[in-house]
Design an enzyme around this catalytic site. Structure first.
Site, PDB file in Angstrom:
ATOM      1  N   CYS A  93       0.837  -1.191   0.000  1.00  0.00           N
ATOM      2  CA  CYS A  93       0.000   0.000   0.000  1.00  0.00           C
ATOM      3  C   CYS A  93       0.877   1.249   0.000  1.00  0.00           C
ATOM      4  CB  CYS A  93      -0.890  -0.011   1.232  1.00  0.00           C
ATOM      5  SG  CYS A  93      -1.960   1.431   1.350  1.00  0.00           S
ATOM      6  N   HIS A 137      -9.047  -3.243  -2.769  1.00  0.00           N
ATOM      7  CA  HIS A 137      -8.126  -2.563  -1.857  1.00  0.00           C
ATOM      8  C   HIS A 137      -8.494  -1.077  -1.751  1.00  0.00           C
ATOM      9  CE1 HIS A 137      -3.850  -1.874  -0.319  1.00  0.00           C
ATOM     10  NE2 HIS A 137      -4.238  -0.655  -0.632  1.00  0.00           N
ATOM     11  N   GLU A 138      -8.756  -0.445  -2.893  1.00  0.00           N
ATOM     12  CA  GLU A 138      -9.090   0.994  -2.894  1.00  0.00           C
ATOM     13  C   GLU A 138     -10.459   1.253  -2.284  1.00  0.00           C
ATOM     14  OE1 GLU A 138      -6.662   2.986  -3.473  1.00  0.00           O
ATOM     15  OE2 GLU A 138      -5.516   1.229  -4.058  1.00  0.00           O
ATOM     16  N   HIS A 141     -10.100   1.595   1.292  1.00  0.00           N
ATOM     17  CA  HIS A 141      -9.640   2.944   1.654  1.00  0.00           C
ATOM     18  C   HIS A 141     -10.811   3.917   1.743  1.00  0.00           C
ATOM     19  CE1 HIS A 141      -5.290   2.767   1.790  1.00  0.00           C
ATOM     20  NE2 HIS A 141      -5.192   2.229   0.599  1.00  0.00           N
TER      21      HIS A 141
HETATM   22 ZN   LIG Z   1      -3.560   1.282  -0.247  1.00  0.00          ZN
END
Ligand SMILES: [Zn+2]
Length: 174
Positions: A93, A137-138, A141
């Site tokens: 990341c 993954h995003e 976030h």
């Molecule tokens: Zn990340």
């Protein structure tokens, strides 16, 4: 404008992105700044607005998985409407950049995604493999989660301590 990338454990990484109602000029400007920030990095797969030094970040992620880095993909208000099969691949990341942190995270292998693009048009597509992993993954976030949150707490704390130590060292050298 190249934006700052927040580093774990910055509490701002826990922010939840605001939904974009209208893809206004202000939103387009943020998208453009995000891509400028993105392409200025080495080895960056994707960025989410919530990991950047932005006030009240909108639900936007920018990704480019093409070999020549010339196929920008912008997802606004991304949603996963279908997912299937599971993978367990290592992830890193940009917000955990001061130490080498690559850990396996369980994700759906294939997803169907719905999102607005930079022009405000609805797009729906299927993603698999690396791209599917990046999008998930995003999207983490965008709800204030990072991949370390998927790890057992002891492992996560170990990373947090290593990172704090490393950030102190960097500060000292400056
Ligand atoms: Zn990340």
């Amino acid at each position: 404008v190249i934006l700052g990338i927040l580093q774990y454990p910055d509490p701002r990484l826990k922010r939840v992105a605001r939904r974009v109602d209208v893809v206004s000029d202000d939103i387009k400007k943020i998208v453009d700044d995000m891509f400028e920030t993105y392409y200025a990095q080495e080895n960056c797969a994707a960025l989410a607005a919530t990991q950047l030094d932005l006030e009240d970040p909108p639900a936007i992620t920018v990704i480019d998985v093409s070999a020549n880095k010339n196929e920008p993909l912008c997802l606004i208000n991304p949603e996963i409407i279908e997912s299937r099969d599971e993978t367990n691949e290592p992830e890193g990341c940009m917000s955990v950049a001061v130490v080498d942190a690559y850990e396996k995270v369980k994700r759906a292998k294939t997803i169907t995604v719905r999102a607005l693009d930079r022009e405000g048009h609805m797009q729906e597509f299927e993603a698999t493999g690396f791209l599917a992993k990046c999008i998930q993954h995003e999207m983490d976030h965008l709800v204030g989660k990072i991949f370390l949150d998927h790890l057992p707490s002891m492992k996560r704390e170990r990373y947090a301590n290593r990172i704090k130590k490393q950030l102190r060292l960097i500060k000292k050298e400056q």
